[in-house]
Scaffold this active site. Structure first.
Site, mmCIF file in Angstrom:
data_model
loop_
_atom_site.group_PDB
_atom_site.id
_atom_site.type_symbol
_atom_site.label_atom_id
_atom_site.label_comp_id
_atom_site.label_asym_id
_atom_site.label_seq_id
_atom_site.Cartn_x
_atom_site.Cartn_y
_atom_site.Cartn_z
ATOM 1 C CG HIS A 74 -1.745 -1.202 1.842
ATOM 2 N ND1 HIS A 74 -2.994 -1.148 1.406
ATOM 3 C CD2 HIS A 74 -1.296 -2.368 2.176
ATOM 4 C CE1 HIS A 74 -3.290 -2.341 2.014
ATOM 5 N NE2 HIS A 74 -2.456 -2.927 2.251
ATOM 6 C CE1 TYR A 75 -2.341 5.878 -2.461
ATOM 7 C CE2 TYR A 75 -0.744 5.110 -4.366
ATOM 8 C CZ TYR A 75 -2.103 5.671 -3.863
ATOM 9 O OH TYR A 75 -3.206 6.114 -4.603
ATOM 10 C CB THR A 76 0.316 6.187 4.181
ATOM 11 O OG1 THR A 76 1.206 7.146 3.574
ATOM 12 C CG2 THR A 76 1.332 4.911 4.719
ATOM 13 C CD GLU A 133 -0.730 1.151 4.453
ATOM 14 O OE1 GLU A 133 -0.568 2.003 3.859
ATOM 15 O OE2 GLU A 133 -2.143 0.736 4.594
ATOM 16 C CG HIS A 167 -5.382 -1.984 -0.708
ATOM 17 N ND1 HIS A 167 -5.584 -0.973 0.132
ATOM 18 C CD2 HIS A 167 -6.484 -2.864 -0.544
ATOM 19 C CE1 HIS A 167 -6.555 -1.193 0.467
ATOM 20 N NE2 HIS A 167 -7.115 -2.519 0.414
ATOM 21 C CG ASP A 203 -3.435 1.603 -1.979
ATOM 22 O OD1 ASP A 203 -4.371 1.187 -2.374
ATOM 23 O OD2 ASP A 203 -2.934 0.998 -0.915
HETATM 24 ZN ZN ZN Z 1 -4.074 0.533 0.642
#
Ligand code: ZN
Length: 303
Positions: free
Chosen positions: A75-77, A144, A192, A202
């Site tokens: 993921h990216y936040t 993340e 994700h 993401d």
């Molecule tokens: Zn995510």
């Protein structure tokens, strides 16, 4: 925490072994197992004092078992470092690992934050599915990365924020370890957007999946197999939509419709696939190159 094993006296050991074999014969769990075969190896005690108030007989192992963790999800936040940490340590969402945008390095090794131990579920995937598996928080490790995601321009185009080389290096070191320890298959190293393509983008098209695959992390198709499935067609030539839908479903994108129509859900899922495997164009069109990449992946990983 380690639990001390008690020292078993000779007479106690003899008594427990006799008890266990006679109990097994009486129980008749397996018709073919003789009392002789059922005896545990002499080097191990029949019963071990692992827990309080009862003894565990750990001398038999079932074949019917597999790894609890099957997937790693990236993921990216979409937030800065401070806000990412505040959000991911709050009551709503969480992750096993948080990789800063500019990680500290100590003695040549990156400092990565662990917010949830791998033995526990982290709340990062939400409503998700992949290859017949649902609700992937239960079966995945969440990673993340601090990255702002994208800004939507007035034209409607998305301007994506790049990952820093140091962050990608740190992520690759982390992933190698997570994948090896949990024996995660290449096609189960996911974004994700792969497991929730209708609502997530993401880690986005700037995440360098190809570079990581070159380091042995995750799946990537063999170029000559892609060429074979392209079969002389121009990359952007329209493909049969149902063919692309069926290929993506077989590879793992089980939310993609099987309608033969380039409807909104199909387009979003194709776009998620393209962000992962052909980030130069993630328009969501069902073109010949997308079909060829999907078929090359199926040939390599899903025979
Ligand atoms: Zn995510």
């Amino acid at each position: 925490m380690k639990t001390k094993k008690p020292v078993l006296s000779r007479s106690y050991l003899y008594k427990t072994i006799v008890l266990s074999t006679s109990q097994l014969v009486l129980a008749g769990c397996s018709n073919t197992m003789s009392a002789k075969q059922a005896e545990p190896p002499a080097s191990r005690p029949a019963y071990e004092k692992i827990a309080e108030h009862y003894l565990l007989n750990t001398s038999f192992t079932a074949q019917g078992q597999d790894e609890r963790i099957r997937f790693v999800i990236l993921h990216y936040t979409a937030l800065n470092q401070a806000d990412s940490l505040a959000m991911l340590t709050g009551p709503q969402v969480s992750t096993h690992y948080l990789v800063p945008e500019n990680p500290q390095w100590r003695g040549g090794e990156p400092v990565i934050m662990q917010l949830v131990p791998e033995s526990k579920r982290a709340w990062h995937a939400g409503v998700s599915s992949w290859g017949g598996w649902r609700a992937l928080n239960a079966s995945s490790v969440g990673v993340e990365m601090v990255n702002r995601g994208y800004t939507e321009l007035p034209s409607g185009w998305r301007q994506w924020y790049p990952y820093t080389p140091q962050q990608i290096k740190a992520v690759s070191i982390l992933l190698k370890d997570v994948i090896a320890r949990n024996q995660i298959q290449p096609y189960n190293v996911l974004g994700h957007s792969d497991v929730a393509p209708l609502r997530k983008s993401d880690p986005g098209p700037l995440f360098p999946w190809k570079q990581l695959a070159g380091m042995g992390i995750g799946a990537w198709p063999d170029p000559q197999t892609v060429e074979k499935h392209l079969a002389g067609r121009a990359p952007k030539q329209a493909a049969v939509v149902l063919e692309v839908q069926q290929s993506l479903k077989r590879y793992g994108y089980d939310q993609i419709p099987q309608s033969g129509e380039l409807d909104e859900d199909t387009r979003k899922t194709i776009s998620a696939f393209q962000m992962h495997f052909r980030p130069a164009d993630y328009s969501g069109n069902a073109d010949a190159q997308t079909e060829a990449i999907a078929k090359a992946l199926l040939e390599k990983y899903r025979q």
